[in-house]
Design an enzyme around this catalytic site. Structure first.
Site, PDB file in Angstrom:
ATOM      1  N   ARG A 254       1.051  -1.298   0.073  1.00  0.00           N
ATOM      2  CA  ARG A 254       0.015   0.055  -0.344  1.00  0.00           C
ATOM      3  C   ARG A 254       0.412   1.502   0.011  1.00  0.00           C
ATOM      4  NH1 ARG A 254      -5.212  -1.734   4.259  1.00  0.00           N
ATOM      5  NH2 ARG A 254      -5.430  -4.026   3.226  1.00  0.00           N
ATOM      6  N   ARG A 269       2.078   2.034  10.595  1.00  0.00           N
ATOM      7  CA  ARG A 269       0.951   1.833   9.040  1.00  0.00           C
ATOM      8  C   ARG A 269       2.009   1.745   7.877  1.00  0.00           C
ATOM      9  NH1 ARG A 269      -4.077   3.991   7.892  1.00  0.00           N
ATOM     10  NH2 ARG A 269      -3.905   4.618   9.982  1.00  0.00           N
ATOM     11  N   GLU A 341      -7.532   1.033  15.980  1.00  0.00           N
ATOM     12  CA  GLU A 341      -7.756  -0.245  14.643  1.00  0.00           C
ATOM     13  C   GLU A 341      -7.074  -1.495  14.434  1.00  0.00           C
ATOM     14  OE1 GLU A 341      -9.449  -0.925   9.677  1.00  0.00           O
ATOM     15  OE2 GLU A 341      -8.901   1.180  10.599  1.00  0.00           O
ATOM     16  N   SER A 344     -11.062  -5.210  10.219  1.00  0.00           N
ATOM     17  CA  SER A 344     -12.308  -4.716   9.849  1.00  0.00           C
ATOM     18  C   SER A 344     -13.207  -5.800   9.214  1.00  0.00           C
ATOM     19  CB  SER A 344     -12.511  -3.951   9.242  1.00  0.00           C
ATOM     20  OG  SER A 344     -11.417  -4.069   8.081  1.00  0.00           O
ATOM     21  N   ARG A 382       0.358  -4.947  12.281  1.00  0.00           N
ATOM     22  CA  ARG A 382      -0.081  -4.264  13.900  1.00  0.00           C
ATOM     23  C   ARG A 382       0.007  -4.869  14.884  1.00  0.00           C
ATOM     24  NH1 ARG A 382      -4.753  -0.418  10.793  1.00  0.00           N
ATOM     25  NH2 ARG A 382      -3.758   1.117  10.097  1.00  0.00           N
TER      26      ARG A 382
END
Length: 414
Positions: A254, A269, A341, A344, A382
């Protein structure tokens, strides 16, 4: 992608969802364009029918001059109208791709600040260890050499942290297999057709988060969701075979475009990380139930790791284009004293499946578009942040969560 007939029959609902998600798409313009397409298509089909009739007559002996002239005139008319039809169809297709999925009635309205907390689990800790400082002190992560060979936000994991990542994967894999998911590894690249069919931004978008391969119709995947969605592209699945649940393991790439102001420290991140992703193909009437099942598995994993968290139902403005409803699970960070977060899960209803022509054949023989869902089992980078923040001890050692110890040969601390 939404069905154009559904949009026509549910204009107010589509306009509401599009606006609530923050998308700027003129639905009236889209429908007017479809009206033009339908009108021109009818004209073209009539001309083609007449041309075929003349062609058939010409096969029965020498055609008359009148028949030849009529054939030329039809050919000329088609030469004018067919390009116009192709142009309108392209414009319509581009507009349709910009219309997001509709939202469920129970999705909160507003932006991220309106995300609705629906559950809290575990006891919040009041202090923790910064994961980056800790990992560097143990020589378990190397961002400097990662940047040297690949650029900023790439890294090496070493020794204890690399072993812990593997343990997390093995634990997560055990959990999803227990719930009937089929384990698959996936291609690390997908075509633009699959990428756009999943609802991600195309190559031309300034907001694109994907890395594209120069000179090729390929992009590096941002999540295993992409190749898993494309698995049944242009296929029909028998009703008796649904649901089909995959657990896909992959590297994820990403650019992290548009992350200004977001939490980016250390491993939280990065541009490349590994992830175990859950994905389901199911009957439309079963997708809400499947959504809750995926969420429960995500909870089960965090509870067994003994990580405090809460669940939020994402507000419409915090949903991506494909999702009709989405849950975020956010872990309690004892370092930052706030929720961040970790996983999800989304119900994309028939949005992705329609774009990629994935359908179900019912027992009565009828065929319709099925539903797709996705959810993260474990985002490994994470998860390492979470473990260090919650399990690093005062003496500098890292306590190994009980459920991970079997995957580290019984070691209780690193």
């Amino acid at each position: 992608m939404l069905d154009i007939n559904f949009i026509r029959q549910n204009q107010d609902l589509v306009k509401h969802s599009t606006s609530a998600k923050g998308y700027d798409v003129d639905i009236d313009e889209l429908l007017q364009l479809d009206d033009k397409r339908r009108e021109l298509l009818q004209e073209v089909e009539d001309l083609r029918r007449k041309r075929n009739e003349i062609t058939a007559k010409m096969k029965n002996g020498k055609p008359s001059p009148e028949l030849i002239d009529a054939g030329k005139e039809l050919k000329s008319e088609l030469a004018k109208k067919e390009p116009k039809l192709n142009e309108i169809e392209t414009q319509l297709d581009n507009l349709l791709k910009r219309v997001p999925n509709i939202i469920f009635d129970d999705v909160p309205l507003g932006g991220e600040e309106n995300n609705l907390e629906i559950k809290v689990w575990g006891e919040k800790k009041t202090n923790g260890v910064d994961h980056l400082n800790y990992a560097i002190s143990r020589d378990w992560v190397d961002f400097e050499r990662g940047a040297k060979v690949a650029g900023a936000k790439f890294y090496y994991l070493k020794d204890g942290l690399a072993l812990l990542e593997n343990a997390l994967l093995q634990f997560g894999l055990k959990k999803v297999l227990e719930h009937g998911f089929h384990y698959v590894t996936v291609p690390d690249m997908v075509s633009s057709k699959v990428l756009e069919g999943c609802g991600f931004n195309p190559r031309s978008s300034k907001q694109s988060d994907e890395y594209f391969i120069e000179g090729e119709d390929l992009a590096m995947i941002a999540t295993a969701e992409m190749p898993l969605t494309g698995y049944y592209m242009d296929e029909i699945i028998d009703e008796k075979d649904l649901p089909i649940c995959f657990a896909g393991y992959s590297a994820c790439f990403r650019k992290e475009a548009g992350t200004y102001g977001k939490h980016t420290r250390g491993l939280f991140r990065v541009h490349q990380f590994n992830k175990l992703e859950m994905y389901a193909f199911c009957l439309p009437e079963k997708s809400r139930e499947m959504h809750e099942k995926i969420l429960s598995i995500e909870e089960e994993i965090l509870q067994e790791l003994e990580i405090p968290y809460h669940i939020v139902s994402n507000a419409a403005g915090d949903l991506g284009a494909p999702a009709a409803k989405k849950y975020d699970i956010e872990y309690w960070s004892p370092v930052d004293q706030k929720y961040r977060e970790i996983t999800s899960c989304s119900n994309c209803t028939d949005f992705q499946a329609r774009s990629l022509n994935i359908r179900v054949r019912r027992k009565d023989g009828t065929i319709e578009v099925l539903h797709t869902l996705n959810g993260t089992a474990i985002p490994l980078a994470r998860a390492l942040v979470v473990i260090i923040e919650n399990y690093a001890e005062k003496d500098g050692k890292l306590k190994v969560p009980t459920v991970l110890q079997p995957y580290l040969n019984g070691v209780t601390e690193l």
